[in-house]
Design an enzyme around this catalytic site. Structure first.
Site, PDB file in Angstrom:
ATOM      1  N   ARG A 176     -17.502  29.169  15.416  1.00 28.75           N
ATOM      2  CA  ARG A 176     -17.951  30.809  15.727  1.00 28.75           C
ATOM      3  C   ARG A 176     -16.828  31.291  16.552  1.00 28.75           C
ATOM      4  O   ARG A 176     -16.390  32.403  16.324  1.00 28.75           O
ATOM      5  CB  ARG A 176     -19.249  31.015  16.291  1.00 28.75           C
ATOM      6  CG  ARG A 176     -20.454  31.523  15.096  1.00 28.75           C
ATOM      7  CD  ARG A 176     -20.019  30.343  13.756  1.00 28.75           C
ATOM      8  NE  ARG A 176     -21.228  30.439  13.053  1.00 28.75           N
ATOM      9  CZ  ARG A 176     -22.660  30.039  13.318  1.00 28.75           C
ATOM     10  NH1 ARG A 176     -22.869  29.390  14.481  1.00 28.75           N
ATOM     11  NH2 ARG A 176     -23.493  30.403  12.318  1.00 28.75           N
ATOM     12  N   ASP A 205     -17.138  27.098   9.690  1.00 18.75           N
ATOM     13  CA  ASP A 205     -18.446  28.108   9.439  1.00 18.75           C
ATOM     14  C   ASP A 205     -17.731  29.420   9.021  1.00 18.75           C
ATOM     15  O   ASP A 205     -16.786  29.523   8.546  1.00 18.75           O
ATOM     16  CB  ASP A 205     -19.192  28.540  10.898  1.00 18.75           C
ATOM     17  CG  ASP A 205     -20.639  28.543  10.634  1.00 18.75           C
ATOM     18  OD1 ASP A 205     -20.933  29.775   9.798  1.00 18.75           O
ATOM     19  OD2 ASP A 205     -21.610  27.724  11.043  1.00 18.75           O
ATOM     20  N   HIS A 279     -22.359  28.748   4.848  1.00 17.87           N
ATOM     21  CA  HIS A 279     -21.546  29.078   5.826  1.00 17.87           C
ATOM     22  C   HIS A 279     -20.302  28.648   5.780  1.00 17.87           C
ATOM     23  O   HIS A 279     -19.468  27.934   6.584  1.00 17.87           O
ATOM     24  CB  HIS A 279     -21.991  28.102   7.148  1.00 17.87           C
ATOM     25  CG  HIS A 279     -23.306  28.578   7.615  1.00 17.87           C
ATOM     26  ND1 HIS A 279     -23.454  29.480   8.812  1.00 17.87           N
ATOM     27  CD2 HIS A 279     -24.777  28.224   7.665  1.00 17.87           C
ATOM     28  CE1 HIS A 279     -24.562  29.751   8.942  1.00 17.87           C
ATOM     29  NE2 HIS A 279     -25.596  29.072   8.373  1.00 17.87           N
ATOM     30  N   ASP A 354     -27.192  23.467   5.869  1.00 20.16           N
ATOM     31  CA  ASP A 354     -28.565  24.694   6.192  1.00 20.16           C
ATOM     32  C   ASP A 354     -27.992  26.117   5.818  1.00 20.16           C
ATOM     33  O   ASP A 354     -26.939  26.474   5.442  1.00 20.16           O
ATOM     34  CB  ASP A 354     -28.395  24.745   7.914  1.00 20.16           C
ATOM     35  CG  ASP A 354     -26.869  25.152   8.410  1.00 20.16           C
ATOM     36  OD1 ASP A 354     -25.943  24.613   7.997  1.00 20.16           O
ATOM     37  OD2 ASP A 354     -26.830  25.913   9.513  1.00 20.16           O
ATOM     38  N   GLU A 355     -29.197  26.791   5.686  1.00 24.13           N
ATOM     39  CA  GLU A 355     -29.195  28.165   5.568  1.00 24.13           C
ATOM     40  C   GLU A 355     -28.387  28.801   4.051  1.00 24.13           C
ATOM     41  O   GLU A 355     -27.642  29.516   4.433  1.00 24.13           O
ATOM     42  CB  GLU A 355     -28.564  28.936   6.877  1.00 24.13           C
ATOM     43  CG  GLU A 355     -29.641  28.799   8.013  1.00 24.13           C
ATOM     44  CD  GLU A 355     -29.151  29.299   9.212  1.00 24.13           C
ATOM     45  OE1 GLU A 355     -30.167  29.840  10.073  1.00 24.13           O
ATOM     46  OE2 GLU A 355     -27.964  29.158   9.648  1.00 24.13           O
ATOM     47  N   TRP A 421     -33.676  20.409  12.734  1.00 25.65           N
ATOM     48  CA  TRP A 421     -33.530  21.433  13.566  1.00 25.65           C
ATOM     49  C   TRP A 421     -34.615  22.576  13.517  1.00 25.65           C
ATOM     50  O   TRP A 421     -35.155  23.147  14.554  1.00 25.65           O
ATOM     51  CB  TRP A 421     -32.200  22.266  13.398  1.00 25.65           C
ATOM     52  CG  TRP A 421     -31.914  23.029  12.030  1.00 25.65           C
ATOM     53  CD1 TRP A 421     -31.734  22.729  10.862  1.00 25.65           C
ATOM     54  CD2 TRP A 421     -31.955  24.526  12.135  1.00 25.65           C
ATOM     55  NE1 TRP A 421     -31.688  23.602  10.014  1.00 25.65           N
ATOM     56  CE2 TRP A 421     -31.846  24.752  10.520  1.00 25.65           C
ATOM     57  CE3 TRP A 421     -32.178  25.383  12.874  1.00 25.65           C
ATOM     58  CZ2 TRP A 421     -31.958  26.095  10.275  1.00 25.65           C
ATOM     59  CZ3 TRP A 421     -32.182  26.958  12.421  1.00 25.65           C
ATOM     60  CH2 TRP A 421     -31.932  27.037  11.084  1.00 25.65           C
ATOM     61  N   TYR A 446     -32.366  23.861  21.530  1.00 29.91           N
ATOM     62  CA  TYR A 446     -31.318  25.079  21.253  1.00 29.91           C
ATOM     63  C   TYR A 446     -30.707  25.811  22.532  1.00 29.91           C
ATOM     64  O   TYR A 446     -31.567  26.677  22.792  1.00 29.91           O
ATOM     65  CB  TYR A 446     -31.793  26.083  19.976  1.00 29.91           C
ATOM     66  CG  TYR A 446     -31.207  25.483  18.603  1.00 29.91           C
ATOM     67  CD1 TYR A 446     -31.437  24.272  18.391  1.00 29.91           C
ATOM     68  CD2 TYR A 446     -30.920  26.545  17.740  1.00 29.91           C
ATOM     69  CE1 TYR A 446     -31.052  23.649  17.053  1.00 29.91           C
ATOM     70  CE2 TYR A 446     -30.558  26.062  16.652  1.00 29.91           C
ATOM     71  CZ  TYR A 446     -30.525  24.538  16.343  1.00 29.91           C
ATOM     72  OH  TYR A 446     -30.043  24.515  15.083  1.00 29.91           O
TER      73      TYR A 446
END
Ligand code: ACM
Length: 638
Positions: A176, A205, A279, A354-355, A421, A446
């Site tokens: 990021r 990402d 991502h 993830d996601e 997570w 986190y």
């Protein structure tokens, strides 16, 4: 907790005329397995010799680290030599032994006024024993300048120590925001002081691809660069076409080799993560044909922190996923993994997972055809198909496959290890299926979350206080501990622009997680931990490492009373602090009203100002809390 040490007076440091007393126990973090106090002190000086009773080159390196540290802060060189015997006094001896209880990373440290004996089965144990030895030295050992006229006393004691878990990790998101090779090395230097042994690098990402892949040059020519924005990530305006894409960076393969070697020299493994299939916007910006929309959708550019996903509906606004129905995607991943596997010696490769919002998969004819062909009924099964294929590629490179807990959905790949997570649930499920697990739940680990009140902390959407992080317990009830490899704290960098701020977010919560991962469970005791945190703060001051003082700031609790008054309760995480406050806009100090019982906000008051003290010294930050904000919090309570 059981205390092995009961005799407190070891060091007497004159501080503003007060004699500050420390127990040996207070010097050590993470807490060792066992500790017995001796009498007297070993005094380090320029005549001290370090003798390695072994020809092992890794053991020699540990001795050299110690001697370098001494020369940097104490200003004298101690002699390092290898010998099969070492008689006399004023000697630090390092020895490789065989003692089953110590395992691969444990050590024994026996300090008397004449000699220091550090022994371990493996050089890694010597390294952790050396970290303990340094913590026993005066804090000035951490100084970045030479400190003159010091008595370098080390209290006599006897320590036996070994870790609870073999996986003691920190995740650093260098995607990021990019952090340089030297910053990564500095992060390694800081983590090993607290006996962490694994650095998870989140290398890719939507905001950047950070590792050179020679067979796919556009990944870093295009994928490593975006437009700089500061403010609140996810809310930025999309960049205009004429804004220069000059923000970012990447590690060349030589950089990676250097980082891996630097880490290895310090007994740290590096877990690389390539986050797919979601991502992945940076990769797709470089190679748009890898997305399901194959360049036909909205133009793919490396994200500059604008909103590319609707989190409330799990909808992707732009196609940031690799297409599971495109064979070129697997060829692409094969190329990436071939190069990655050569660069990183660690046994695992983390492939994200993830996601992955499936918006564009749902619209894709190719995905529909794949589902029909493979008999896949849901989008989760489509992702599972993808993960199983990626697992095979990872294994074909001689590595083990790991992913975030979403890889459980739709069916876990046969040999996958799971990084849990979204709480511990995924980890529990995977462990019950006899898969290896690393715990890094948002609720405890986190460390990108705020660590105190949002009125003062750098903004992000959630909070994790130090005391909560200290409650991290990686082995949930009812789970066979042999599947829990350990845990890690995750430092995401959406809201992290500088290395100083990365340090602020890591310490002291990194201490809490280090202790959860190294020390025996029965030693966990908040009241015993916090003074040790405070002791480490002084050492971080010496080394100019940043940390958050947030645990000193008060916790605000606002309630509407039955008779329509606004009531404020204040408390602190550590014991022994005084809270001073004003409602009249003046700056509070230790002569202001001291908080003793819930406060009723005076009519028409606009600001509550508070500060915490320890005795006569301010320790918390001056906090301005608008009454309007407190009223809002009280009104929002159920
Ligand atoms: C994650 O925090 N998205 C793994």
């Amino acid at each position: 907790m059981k205390k092995t040490i009961l005799f407190p007076v070891l060091m007497c440091i004159p501080l503003f005329g007060i004699c500050q007393v420390k127990s040996i126990e207070e010097l050590l973090l993470p807490a060792p397995v066992s500790l017995k106090q001796g009498s007297g002190n070993f005094i380090l000086n320029s005549k001290t010799n370090i003798v390695i009773l072994s020809k092992d080159i890794d053991a020699k390196r540990v001795a050299t680290f110690l001697s370098k540290k001494l020369s940097q802060s104490a200003g004298f060189l101690v002699n390092v030599k290898t010998s099969s015997t070492a008689a006399g006094s004023n000697i630090i001896k390092l020895s490789l032994i065989s003692d089953a209880i110590l395992g691969n990373e444990g050590y024994k440290l026996d300090i008397t006024s004449g000699t220091i004996m550090l022994s371990a089965n493996k050089p890694a144990g010597l390294f952790y024993g050396m970290q303990t030895l340094v913590q026993l030295m005066p804090k000035e050992i951490e100084s970045i300048h030479v400190v003159k006229n010091m008595a370098w006393k080390i209290p006599a004691c006897s320590i036996t120590d070994y870790p609870r878990f073999g996986w003691r990790g920190l995740m650093f998101d260098v995607a990021r925001h990019f952090f340089t090779k030297d910053e990564v090395k500095k992060y390694i230097d800081e983590m090993v002081k607290y006996k962490y042994n694994l650095l998870h690098l989140h290398l890719t990402d939507d905001e950047g691809w950070r590792i050179e892949i020679k067979s796919l040059p556009k990944l870093t020519e295009v994928g490593a660069w975006n437009v700089k924005r500061v403010g609140y990530f996810g809310t930025f305006q999309p960049p205009s076409p004429d804004e220069p894409r000059t923000y970012g960076g990447f590690y060349t393969q030589d950089d990676i080799k250097e980082i891996v070697q630097y880490a290895k020299d310090r007994f740290v493994d590096i877990l690389p993560e390539i986050d797919v299939p979601g991502h992945s916007l940076a990769a797709i910006a470089a190679y748009p044909e890898l997305a399901c929309s194959a360049g036909q959708g909205p133009k793919s550019e490396v994200s500059s922190g604008q909103n590319i996903k609707d989190w409330s509906t799990h909808t992707a606004l732009i196609d940031d996923n690799l297409c599971p129905a495109n064979e070129n995607v697997y060829e692409f991943l094969d190329k990436v993994l071939t190069e990655l596997a050569h660069l990183f010696p660690f046994e695992y490769i983390h492939m994200g997972g993830d996601e992955t919002f499936k918006t564009f998969w749902e619209k894709s004819d190719a995905v529909k055809a794949l589902m029909q062909k493979e008999g896949l009924k849901t989008m989760e099964e489509v992702q599972s198909y993808f993960e199983k294929r990626v697992e095979k590629i990872v294994e074909s490179k001689g590595k083990k496959f790991m992913g975030w807990d979403e890889i459980l959905e739709g069916g876990l790949a046969p040999s996958a290890a799971v990084m849990s997570w979204r709480g511990m649930k995924g980890g529990i499920e995977a462990a019950k299926m006899k898969h290896d697990v690393v715990m890094s739940p948002t609720d405890f680990a986190y460390i990108d979350y705020m660590q105190g009140d949002p009125i003062i902390e750098p903004h992000i959407y959630a909070t994790l206080r130090l005391k909560k992080a200290y409650q991290f317990e990686p082995v949930p009830e009812g789970v066979d501990s042999k599947y829990i490899k350990g845990g890690q704290a995750n430092l995401w960098s959406e809201q992290l622009y500088t290395f100083r701020h990365a340090e602020y977010m890591t310490w002291p919560r990194g201490f809490a997680i280090a202790e959860a991962l190294w020390s025996p469970k029965e030693k966990r005791d908040w009241d015993n931990f916090f003074p040790r945190v405070e002791n480490q703060f002084k050492r971080l001051d010496e080394s100019e490492i940043n940390y958050a003082p947030s645990a000193y700031d008060p916790i605000f609790e606002a309630t509407n009373t039955g008779n329509k008054q606004l009531m404020i309760e204040l408390s602190t995480e550590p014991k022994g602090l005084d809270i001073y406050y004003t409602f009249d806009n003046s700056f509070p100090d230790c002569f202001s009203p001291k908080y003793a019982e819930p406060l009723i906000v005076p009519k028409e008051s606009v600001m509550l100002k508070v500060i915490t003290y320890k005795g006569k010294n301010p320790v918390g930050r001056l906090i301005y809390m608008p009454i309007e904000e407190l009223q809002k919090r009280a009104d929002n309570k159920k």
